[in-house]
Design an enzyme around this catalytic site. Structure first.
Site, short mmCIF file in Angstrom:
data_model
loop_
_atom_site.label_atom_id
_atom_site.label_comp_id
_atom_site.label_asym_id
_atom_site.label_seq_id
_atom_site.Cartn_x
_atom_site.Cartn_y
_atom_site.Cartn_z
N CYS A 17 -16.31 27.51 -74.70
CA CYS A 17 -16.86 28.77 -74.20
C CYS A 17 -16.80 28.82 -72.66
CB CYS A 17 -18.25 29.00 -74.77
SG CYS A 17 -18.65 30.74 -74.82
N HIS A 70 -18.69 27.63 -80.18
CA HIS A 70 -19.53 26.45 -79.90
C HIS A 70 -19.50 25.48 -81.08
CE1 HIS A 70 -21.81 27.64 -76.21
NE2 HIS A 70 -21.37 28.83 -76.58
N GLU A 108 -20.32 22.53 -81.21
CA GLU A 108 -21.44 21.57 -81.16
C GLU A 108 -22.70 22.14 -81.83
OE1 GLU A 108 -20.39 23.50 -78.88
OE2 GLU A 108 -22.02 24.23 -77.62
N1 GLN Z 1 -20.49 34.35 -71.01
C1 GLN Z 1 -20.44 33.02 -70.47
C2 GLN Z 1 -19.55 32.96 -69.24
O1 GLN Z 1 -18.88 33.88 -68.94
C3 GLN Z 1 -19.98 32.01 -71.48
C4 GLN Z 1 -20.96 31.95 -72.63
C5 GLN Z 1 -21.04 30.65 -73.32
O2 GLN Z 1 -20.62 29.61 -72.81
N2 GLN Z 1 -21.63 30.67 -74.46
O3 GLN Z 1 -19.50 31.97 -68.58
#
Ligand code: GLN
Length: 185
Positions: free
Chosen positions: A78, A167, A169
């Site tokens: 992410c 995610h 994890e």
């Molecule tokens: N929206 C976050 C970003 O732009 C990422 C979100 C996440 O890691 N769950 O960094």
């Protein structure tokens, strides 16, 4: 026995450490360039990429992370995937540029902050948790797509680095971490 580093500036790094421990892989929390020494690979967790970038700046970690990633496996989830990308949009921001992908931040829109979906990795179905996730808009020729959701890549691999927009994890399956752990070993 190799040790995995988990970038621990912000975000859910402890959840990654628990999954790695379940796979019998020791990990250390990395907060400085010196902390990278001795790591056989690195996980950059989810969180907020802008906040992580600020802290990377305070610690002068941008170049050491790039240098580490040139020869060692790095897995970004992410926000971590955003940091690994070559180009970032919505808005444009600095990144490590270690993977030949382009990502758009918060691309599922405000209405869909988070969702859980089922995706297939090598024909094995796993649950994927998306939280204010980016979308991978472009994948370079040397990068393989390991999983998609609604047609767009959500797990990509260039042989050294991996990026997931979800995610892994946060679910009971350790499928994705196993791929990465094998690379560190
Ligand atoms: N929206 C976050 C970003 O732009 C990422 C979100 C996440 O890691 N769950 O960094």
């Amino acid at each position: 026995m190799p040790i995995a580093g988990v970038l621990a500036l912000q975000g859910d790094f402890e959840a990654h450490q628990r999954v790695l421990a379940g796979l019998g892989l020791s990990s250390v929390q990395v907060r400085t360039a010196a902390g990278l020494a001795g790591c056989g690979g690195l996980i950059i967790p989810g969180g907020e990429s802008t906040t992580m970038l600020k802290m990377i700046g305070y610690e002068n970690l941008l170049e050491p992370l790039r240098e580490f990633g040139r020869s060692k496996p790095v897995f970004g989830t992410c926000a971590g995937a955003i940091l690994l990308a070559r180009e970032v949009s919505n808005p444009v921001q600095v990144s490590l540029g270690l993977m030949d992908i382009s990502v758009e931040r918060n691309a599922y829109g405000r209405q869909v902050h988070s969702h859980v979906a089922r995706i297939a990795i090598d024909e094995e179905e796993v649950e994927a948790v998306f939280i204010r996730a980016p979308v991978i808009r472009r994948v370079g020729p040397s990068t393989r797509v390991l999983a998609r959701f609604e047609g767009t890549p959500v797990l990509v691999d260039d042989g050294l680095h991996m990026a997931a927009t979800f995610h892994p994890e946060l679910t009971s399956s350790d499928r994705v971490h196993r791929l990465f752990a094998a690379r560190i070993r």
